[in-house]
Design a protein around this motif. Structure first.
Motif, PDB file in Angstrom:
ATOM      1  N   LEU A  71       1.336   4.333  -2.778  1.00 28.46           N
ATOM      2  CA  LEU A  71       1.147   5.760  -2.485  1.00 28.46           C
ATOM      3  C   LEU A  71       2.403   6.565  -2.819  1.00 28.46           C
ATOM      4  CD1 LEU A  71      -0.790   5.438   0.886  1.00 28.46           C
ATOM      5  CD2 LEU A  71      -1.685   6.370  -1.245  1.00 28.46           C
TER       6      LEU A  71
ATOM      7  N   GLU B 103      -4.526   8.844  -0.107  1.00 34.55           N
ATOM      8  CA  GLU B 103      -5.067   7.960  -1.143  1.00 34.55           C
ATOM      9  C   GLU B 103      -6.080   8.667  -2.033  1.00 34.55           C
ATOM     10  OE1 GLU B 103      -6.806   3.491  -1.715  1.00 34.55           O
ATOM     11  OE2 GLU B 103      -5.952   4.139   0.183  1.00 34.55           O
ATOM     12  N   TYR B 104      -6.930   9.499  -1.435  1.00 37.74           N
ATOM     13  CA  TYR B 104      -7.981  10.165  -2.217  1.00 37.74           C
ATOM     14  C   TYR B 104      -7.563  11.534  -2.746  1.00 37.74           C
ATOM     15  CZ  TYR B 104     -11.263   6.468  -1.201  1.00 37.74           C
ATOM     16  OH  TYR B 104     -11.895   5.244  -1.150  1.00 37.74           O
TER      17      TYR B 104
ATOM     18  N   ILE C  79      -3.124   1.624  -6.549  1.00 35.99           N
ATOM     19  CA  ILE C  79      -3.111   1.821  -5.102  1.00 35.99           C
ATOM     20  C   ILE C  79      -4.153   0.911  -4.475  1.00 35.99           C
ATOM     21  CG2 ILE C  79      -3.402   3.469  -3.227  1.00 35.99           C
ATOM     22  CD1 ILE C  79      -2.638   5.633  -5.226  1.00 35.99           C
TER      23      ILE C  79
ATOM     24  N   ASN D 172      -6.889  -0.639  -2.025  1.00 34.01           N
ATOM     25  CA  ASN D 172      -7.843  -0.006  -1.147  1.00 34.01           C
ATOM     26  C   ASN D 172      -7.494  -0.277   0.303  1.00 34.01           C
ATOM     27  OD1 ASN D 172      -9.490   1.090  -3.147  1.00 34.01           O
ATOM     28  ND2 ASN D 172     -10.547  -0.857  -3.443  1.00 34.01           N
TER      29      ASN D 172
ATOM     30  N   ARG E 270       1.860   9.551  -5.541  1.00 38.45           N
ATOM     31  CA  ARG E 270       1.463  10.776  -4.854  1.00 38.45           C
ATOM     32  C   ARG E 270       2.674  11.686  -4.631  1.00 38.45           C
ATOM     33  NH1 ARG E 270      -2.469   9.060  -6.447  1.00 38.45           N
ATOM     34  NH2 ARG E 270      -4.405   8.448  -5.367  1.00 38.45           N
TER      35      ARG E 270
ATOM     36  N   TYR F  54      -5.563   7.876   4.336  1.00 38.66           N
ATOM     37  CA  TYR F  54      -6.840   8.029   3.617  1.00 38.66           C
ATOM     38  C   TYR F  54      -6.840   9.329   2.815  1.00 38.66           C
ATOM     39  CZ  TYR F  54     -11.964   8.803   3.245  1.00 38.66           C
ATOM     40  OH  TYR F  54     -13.241   9.056   2.823  1.00 38.66           O
TER      41      TYR F  54
ATOM     42  N   ARG G  95       0.834  -1.208   0.000  1.00 33.98           N
ATOM     43  CA  ARG G  95       0.000   0.000   0.000  1.00 33.98           C
ATOM     44  C   ARG G  95       0.866   1.253   0.000  1.00 33.98           C
ATOM     45  NH1 ARG G  95      -3.951   2.025   4.848  1.00 33.98           N
ATOM     46  NH2 ARG G  95      -5.005   3.693   3.706  1.00 33.98           N
TER      47      ARG G  95
END
Length: 425
Positions: A197, A403-404, A422, A424, A201, A400, A193
């Motif tokens: 990211l 991620e969004y 990515i 969930n 990102r 969170y 995970r």
């Protein structure tokens, strides 16, 4: 119902005007007396009246706990809502040089600089370090930029985390540092995970927005309950509340024109180099879509608006804020709410970030839920033992938001997929 509501607001407005006139009589006082105050307040309207006078630090259903000086104490006494107060000089203070020995796990400015430098030097392909500008007293305000393939960072969705707008909120400065360390360690450990990211990102971390104030709060061996920065005001006092100094709806309530006040908003929007640093940095990185500003204390997740009671005009954006706040609260067990549900406060970071730049911005008021015994510094100085547990309960909310960052609207429309592989949560 609406008539009673309007009458109540009118009465409170009249009270505020009377208090504002009275404050002028005391505005030049430079007394060093500081007080904890327990003040009756049964709803957000009465809390907003109080917030126009003194900095509120904790709220309950029936009263608030505030911290201020002689001027604020006199005005609260005049208001007739004061339940009790305690002189800071009478409070038990912590001793020792720098942070007290039992709090040595917290980082002062030099230690923070060393930790950030070490992380960047040991991981040059994942972390870059720079200064976003100088503070009032000339200290660098450091930023870390994290992510794989730094040469293409600006092409990726970005998120920014910051702490330490308020000097005495040392726990808020540990969270961004620990987040950076966690991301690097987990990336190197092959956490799927985190690898996803870091690959997809652009992550910005500013642990200490107000380095001068943070250093002043601990410099002579006892905590000073200092909140503001260290700029010198015209009346000989020091400091502006950086979280009342941003431009969006600046000075429209819940901040003070009195330089003595802990919520002094400054002479104009962005009057302080520290807030200018944040402004310039955020505006230079137009890929930033989500923002988290750590504060202490009260265990809250706050989102715009803070400057008015009304909710967001954009109902879709309001739904995103509410959805994200409620989801993050599932992990840290904080209370999610619109900031003005507490009381009106204008010129803060999150109102500016969303109001000016449509960034989905949140404030976390970290642990504890209230100060020990209602008075005293325990809320701001809860001890080093809380650092790791508080980080543990906030890592999922932080990830969170990360991620969004590609599209916060995905939180209310699951048919829109993420950018990049990515997993969930």
């Amino acid at each position: 119902m609406s008539v009673r509501f309007n009458l109540k607001k009118s009465a409170l407005l009249a009270t505020v005007i009377l208090i504002a006139v009275s404050i002028a009589q005391f505005a030049q006082s430079t007394s060093n007396n500081r007080y904890w105050m327990k003040i009756r307040a049964k709803d957000k309207f009465e809390r907003s009246v109080i917030a126009n006078i003194v900095g509120i630090e904790n709220t309950t259903e029936d009263y608030v706990v505030a911290f201020g000086g002689d001027t604020e104490l006199k005005q609260i006494q005049k208001l007739g809502w004061l339940m009790s107060y305690s002189n800071l000089a009478d409070e038990a203070m912590f001793s020792g040089k720098d942070f007290p020995t039992k709090d040595s796990a917290f980082h002062n400015y030099a230690e923070m600089t060393a930790e950030l430098t070490k992380l960047a030097n040991e991981n040059p392909t994942l972390v870059t370090m720079g200064s976003i500008g100088k503070s009032t007293e000339g200290r660098d305000t450091w930023v870390l930029r994290l992510g794989a393939d730094q040469s293409h960072a600006s092409e990726k969705p970005a998120v920014i985390y910051m702490g330490g707008h308020h000097a005495r909120e040392h726990l808020s400065m540990e969270m961004p540092l620990m987040l950076a360390q966690h991301l690097v360690a987990q990336y190197k450990a092959g956490n799927e995970r985190i690898v996803g990211l870091m690959n997809n990102r652009d992550i910005h971390i500013i642990p200490m927005v107000n380095p001068d104030g943070a250093e002043y709060d601990i410099q002579d061996g006892s905590y000073k309950m200092w909140r503001k920065n260290r700029s010198r005001n015209a009346n000989g006092t020091f400091g502006t509340d950086l979280n009342r100094n941003y431009s969006y709806k600046w000075g429209t309530g819940g901040s003070s024109t009195n330089p003595n006040s802990d919520t002094y908003m400054g002479t104009k929007p962005f009057s302080e180099p520290e807030t200018i640093n944040i402004k310039n940095y955020v505006e230079a990185h137009t890929n930033i879509t989500t923002l988290l500003s750590f504060h202490t204390y009260s265990q809250l997740i706050l989102y715009p608006w803070g400057h008015k009671y009304d909710g967001l005009e954009n109902t879709k954006d309001a739904q995103v804020f509410e959805t994200m706040a409620k989801k993050m609260a599932e992990w840290n067990k904080y209370t999610p709410q619109q900031a003005s549900d507490l009381y009106i406060a204008s010129g803060d970071t999150t109102d500016w970030a969303y109001g000016e730049h449509k960034i989905f911005a949140f404030t976390f008021e970290l642990d504890p839920s209230q100060s020990s015994g209602g008075f005293g510094g325990g809320g701001f100085y809860p001890g080093a033992g809380v650092i790791q547990p508080v980080f543990n309960k906030n890592i999922e909310p932080a990830l969170y938001l990360m991620e969004y960052a590609d599209n916060p609207y995905r939180t209310i429309n699951v048919s829109i997929g993420p950018i990049g592989p990515i997993p969930n949560p």
